[in-house]
Design a protein around this motif. Structure first.
Motif, mmCIF file in Angstrom:
data_model
loop_
_atom_site.group_PDB
_atom_site.id
_atom_site.type_symbol
_atom_site.label_atom_id
_atom_site.label_comp_id
_atom_site.label_asym_id
_atom_site.label_seq_id
_atom_site.Cartn_x
_atom_site.Cartn_y
_atom_site.Cartn_z
ATOM 1 N N GLY A 263 -16.439 9.593 -1.262
ATOM 2 C CA GLY A 263 -16.019 10.822 -0.606
ATOM 3 C C GLY A 263 -15.013 11.620 -1.400
ATOM 4 O O GLY A 263 -14.589 12.701 -0.962
ATOM 5 N N ALA A 264 -14.612 11.145 -2.565
ATOM 6 C CA ALA A 264 -13.645 11.874 -3.400
ATOM 7 C C ALA A 264 -14.280 13.152 -3.939
ATOM 8 O O ALA A 264 -15.498 13.239 -4.126
ATOM 9 C CB ALA A 264 -13.188 10.992 -4.553
ATOM 10 N N ILE A 265 -13.442 14.149 -4.194
ATOM 11 C CA ILE A 265 -13.890 15.411 -4.776
ATOM 12 C C ILE A 265 -13.117 15.645 -6.062
ATOM 13 O O ILE A 265 -11.883 15.636 -6.061
ATOM 14 C CB ILE A 265 -13.671 16.582 -3.805
ATOM 15 C CG1 ILE A 265 -14.564 16.404 -2.570
ATOM 16 C CG2 ILE A 265 -13.972 17.914 -4.485
ATOM 17 C CD1 ILE A 265 -14.352 17.458 -1.515
ATOM 18 N N THR A 266 -13.831 15.826 -7.159
ATOM 19 C CA THR A 266 -13.177 16.017 -8.443
ATOM 20 C C THR A 266 -12.835 17.487 -8.668
ATOM 21 O O THR A 266 -13.459 18.384 -8.100
ATOM 22 C CB THR A 266 -14.052 15.506 -9.594
ATOM 23 O OG1 THR A 266 -15.324 16.156 -9.540
ATOM 24 C CG2 THR A 266 -14.246 14.006 -9.497
ATOM 25 N N ALA A 267 -11.856 17.718 -9.550
ATOM 26 C CA ALA A 267 -11.418 19.083 -9.824
ATOM 27 C C ALA A 267 -12.399 19.817 -10.723
ATOM 28 O O ALA A 267 -12.571 21.027 -10.601
ATOM 29 C CB ALA A 267 -10.029 19.063 -10.458
ATOM 30 N N ALA A 268 -13.047 19.113 -11.636
ATOM 31 C CA ALA A 268 -14.019 19.734 -12.543
ATOM 32 C C ALA A 268 -14.867 18.633 -13.174
ATOM 33 O O ALA A 268 -14.608 17.441 -12.990
ATOM 34 C CB ALA A 268 -13.319 20.569 -13.614
ATOM 35 N N THR A 269 -15.866 19.060 -13.938
ATOM 36 C CA THR A 269 -16.811 18.125 -14.545
ATOM 37 C C THR A 269 -16.282 17.500 -15.826
ATOM 38 O O THR A 269 -16.674 16.397 -16.186
ATOM 39 C CB THR A 269 -18.129 18.868 -14.849
ATOM 40 O OG1 THR A 269 -18.608 19.462 -13.646
ATOM 41 C CG2 THR A 269 -19.180 17.938 -15.408
ATOM 42 N N ASN A 282 -4.999 20.179 -22.298
ATOM 43 C CA ASN A 282 -6.382 19.711 -22.216
ATOM 44 C C ASN A 282 -6.464 18.446 -21.367
ATOM 45 O O ASN A 282 -6.705 17.354 -21.860
ATOM 46 C CB ASN A 282 -6.952 19.468 -23.623
ATOM 47 C CG ASN A 282 -6.002 18.677 -24.511
ATOM 48 O OD1 ASN A 282 -4.855 18.406 -24.161
ATOM 49 N ND2 ASN A 282 -6.497 18.278 -25.669
ATOM 50 N N TRP A 283 -6.262 18.611 -20.070
ATOM 51 C CA TRP A 283 -6.172 17.466 -19.176
ATOM 52 C C TRP A 283 -7.558 16.988 -18.736
ATOM 53 O O TRP A 283 -8.578 17.655 -18.933
ATOM 54 C CB TRP A 283 -5.316 17.817 -17.958
ATOM 55 C CG TRP A 283 -4.042 18.506 -18.322
ATOM 56 C CD1 TRP A 283 -3.642 19.755 -17.967
ATOM 57 C CD2 TRP A 283 -3.002 17.983 -19.159
ATOM 58 N NE1 TRP A 283 -2.432 20.059 -18.518
ATOM 59 C CE2 TRP A 283 -2.008 18.990 -19.254
ATOM 60 C CE3 TRP A 283 -2.803 16.790 -19.838
ATOM 61 C CZ2 TRP A 283 -0.842 18.829 -19.989
ATOM 62 C CZ3 TRP A 283 -1.648 16.632 -20.575
ATOM 63 C CH2 TRP A 283 -0.687 17.626 -20.649
ATOM 64 N N ASP A 284 -7.558 15.843 -18.107
ATOM 65 C CA ASP A 284 -8.781 15.255 -17.565
ATOM 66 C C ASP A 284 -8.889 15.629 -16.092
ATOM 67 O O ASP A 284 -8.067 15.213 -15.289
ATOM 68 C CB ASP A 284 -8.751 13.730 -17.730
ATOM 69 C CG ASP A 284 -10.114 13.088 -17.535
ATOM 70 O OD1 ASP A 284 -10.952 13.692 -16.829
ATOM 71 O OD2 ASP A 284 -10.354 12.000 -18.074
ATOM 72 N N TYR A 285 -9.881 16.407 -15.762
ATOM 73 C CA TYR A 285 -10.049 16.868 -14.380
ATOM 74 C C TYR A 285 -11.166 16.136 -13.652
ATOM 75 O O TYR A 285 -11.598 16.581 -12.583
ATOM 76 C CB TYR A 285 -10.304 18.380 -14.370
ATOM 77 C CG TYR A 285 -9.073 19.171 -14.697
ATOM 78 C CD1 TYR A 285 -8.067 19.344 -13.765
ATOM 79 C CD2 TYR A 285 -8.893 19.732 -15.961
ATOM 80 C CE1 TYR A 285 -6.917 20.056 -14.069
ATOM 81 C CE2 TYR A 285 -7.754 20.445 -16.276
ATOM 82 C CZ TYR A 285 -6.767 20.605 -15.321
ATOM 83 O OH TYR A 285 -5.630 21.310 -15.620
ATOM 84 N N ARG A 286 -11.608 15.005 -14.168
ATOM 85 C CA ARG A 286 -12.662 14.244 -13.500
ATOM 86 C C ARG A 286 -12.075 13.275 -12.475
ATOM 87 O O ARG A 286 -12.614 12.192 -12.255
ATOM 88 C CB ARG A 286 -13.486 13.489 -14.548
ATOM 89 C CG ARG A 286 -14.143 14.387 -15.584
ATOM 90 C CD ARG A 286 -14.777 13.577 -16.697
ATOM 91 N NE ARG A 286 -13.771 12.770 -17.391
ATOM 92 C CZ ARG A 286 -14.060 11.727 -18.152
ATOM 93 N NH1 ARG A 286 -15.318 11.338 -18.293
ATOM 94 N NH2 ARG A 286 -13.102 11.052 -18.753
ATOM 95 N N PHE A 287 -10.986 13.679 -11.860
ATOM 96 C CA PHE A 287 -10.285 12.864 -10.877
ATOM 97 C C PHE A 287 -10.062 13.688 -9.625
ATOM 98 O O PHE A 287 -10.304 14.900 -9.606
ATOM 99 C CB PHE A 287 -8.958 12.367 -11.464
ATOM 100 C CG PHE A 287 -9.162 11.386 -12.592
ATOM 101 C CD1 PHE A 287 -9.167 10.035 -12.359
ATOM 102 C CD2 PHE A 287 -9.387 11.835 -13.892
ATOM 103 C CE1 PHE A 287 -9.384 9.135 -13.391
ATOM 104 C CE2 PHE A 287 -9.598 10.954 -14.929
ATOM 105 C CZ PHE A 287 -9.596 9.588 -14.680
ATOM 106 N N CYS A 288 -9.607 13.037 -8.600
ATOM 107 C CA CYS A 288 -9.418 13.722 -7.325
ATOM 108 C C CYS A 288 -8.001 14.282 -7.252
ATOM 109 O O CYS A 288 -7.060 13.578 -6.889
ATOM 110 C CB CYS A 288 -9.689 12.766 -6.158
ATOM 111 S SG CYS A 288 -9.622 13.583 -4.555
#
Length: 356
Positions: A263-269, A282-288
């Motif tokens: 059910g998590a929603i990531t910030a970007a791909t 240049n962060w990692d946005y594949r997290f909630c």
């Protein structure tokens, strides 16, 4: 405004160095035209020449199997394109779906590549395998096609050897199995040899569980069922009076950022794309990221989608049950302790890969 923001950064364009200039080459600064596909189990980005430039398996936050978006030399390649230079391409989604269609025109003729991640209801559950399906179909003339497939893993550190079986190619990754099943002659793919596309061909790449079923019949069925699934999902959208096509496309893009297992929603791909050239951000946005998840849910709620909100509330309840206070970001399984690491070997200009 919220919807247009997410559409701009998640669905079509990613602005950052590097960018494709053609024939698999990158420039140092430019705009990469990308299309997003997925099935809420994984996501992939495909450029307008049908090259898979970003695909992480088995999860959103896993190492890319194809990561040319960050490094075209160490990131691997998975392309289906005309064998001779000078071709043009046109790309679009099948209306009201997350199925992508790329049409090529060259002096030899025309053909199209259809890419999709299977997703449909089966046995009262949603079937969403780690599977990428690619259909090649001749439209006119005698198109000459070249398929290149060179996966990598561990952020480019591993280039697995390929093994040919009776009807598939296989790459061994420790503890996992990466397989390509196709009706294209396997030697043509292994040797990257151009071939004449006379009718229709299918390429199915899987992670973990392989395709153990009739190739063409199964792939056609998956395509039809996936198309019908997305059409039904869009049918329930509460659309505004204007910009309906744009809103539908935005909603489809937002949906793919739901990691349905938890059910998590990531910030970007993606990860490691700087906000602007030389910024270092240049962060990692594949997290909630909870703030970004709120904006996504707000947009989907305004369009009449509540299943995604219910799934995310379940994710939050699990977090709250084991943490006295919520923090800004969590892993897609609810991990609270996230260690950042910088992967220097993928450096390109100002890009340093940052993962958790």
């Amino acid at each position: 405004a919220t919807m247009s923001r997410f559409f701009a950064i998640r669905s079509i364009y990613v602005t950052a160095p590097p960018a494709f200039t053609g024939a698999g080459c990158w420039s140092t600064i430019g705009c990469v035209k990308l299309a997003l596909i997925g099935n809420c189990s994984y996501q992939a980005l495909i450029d307008d020449f049908a090259r898979v430039v970003w695909l992480c398996w088995p999860r959103f936050d896993s190492s890319p199997v194809f990561g040319a978006l960050l490094d075209d030399e160490k990131g691997g390649v998975f392309s289906v394109e005309p064998a001779r230079p000078g071709a043009t391409s046109f790309q679009e989604y099948v209306p009201n779906t997350n199925i992508l269609r790329t049409r090529f025109t060259s002096d030899r003729g025309e053909f199209e590549v259809v890419d999709f991640a299977p997703r449909f209801k089966q046995y009262e559950r949603r079937y969403k395998p780690n599977m990428l399906v690619r259909r090649l179909r001749r439209l006119d003339g005698d198109p000459l096609v070249q398929v290149r497939c060179q996966p990598t893993y561990y952020y480019g550190r591993l280039r697995p050897d390929v093994q040919m079986a009776s009807n598939h190619l296989e790459w061994r990754i420790p503890g996992q199995q990466l397989r390509l099943t196709t009706n294209v002659p396997l030697n043509y793919i292994m040797e990257e040899r151009p071939f004449l596309l006379e009718d229709e061909a299918w390429i199915v790449m899987t992670w973990g569980e392989p395709l153990e079923a009739p190739l063409e019949e199964t792939a056609r069925s998956f395509l039809d069922r996936t198309r019908r699934y997305w059409e039904r999902w869009v049918k329930h959208t509460a659309l505004p009076g204007r910009f309906q096509k744009e809103v539908v496309r935005s909603a489809l893009a937002l949906k793919l950022h739901l990691y349905e297992d938890t059910g998590a929603i990531t910030a970007a791909t993606t990860t490691s794309l700087p906000e602007w050239h030389g910024s270092g951000r240049n962060w990692d946005y594949r997290f909630c990221w909870l703030r970004d998840a709120y904006f996504t849910l707000r947009a989907l709620r305004r369009l009449g989608y509540f299943d995604e909100m219910e799934a995310f509330i379940g994710f939050l309840k699990n977090l709250a049950s084991s943490h006295e206070r919520l923090q800004p970001v969590y892993g897609i399984s609810g991990e609270a302790e996230i260690q950042e690491r910088v992967i220097e070997h993928l450096r390109r200009e100002s890009i340093v890969t940052r993962t958790h």
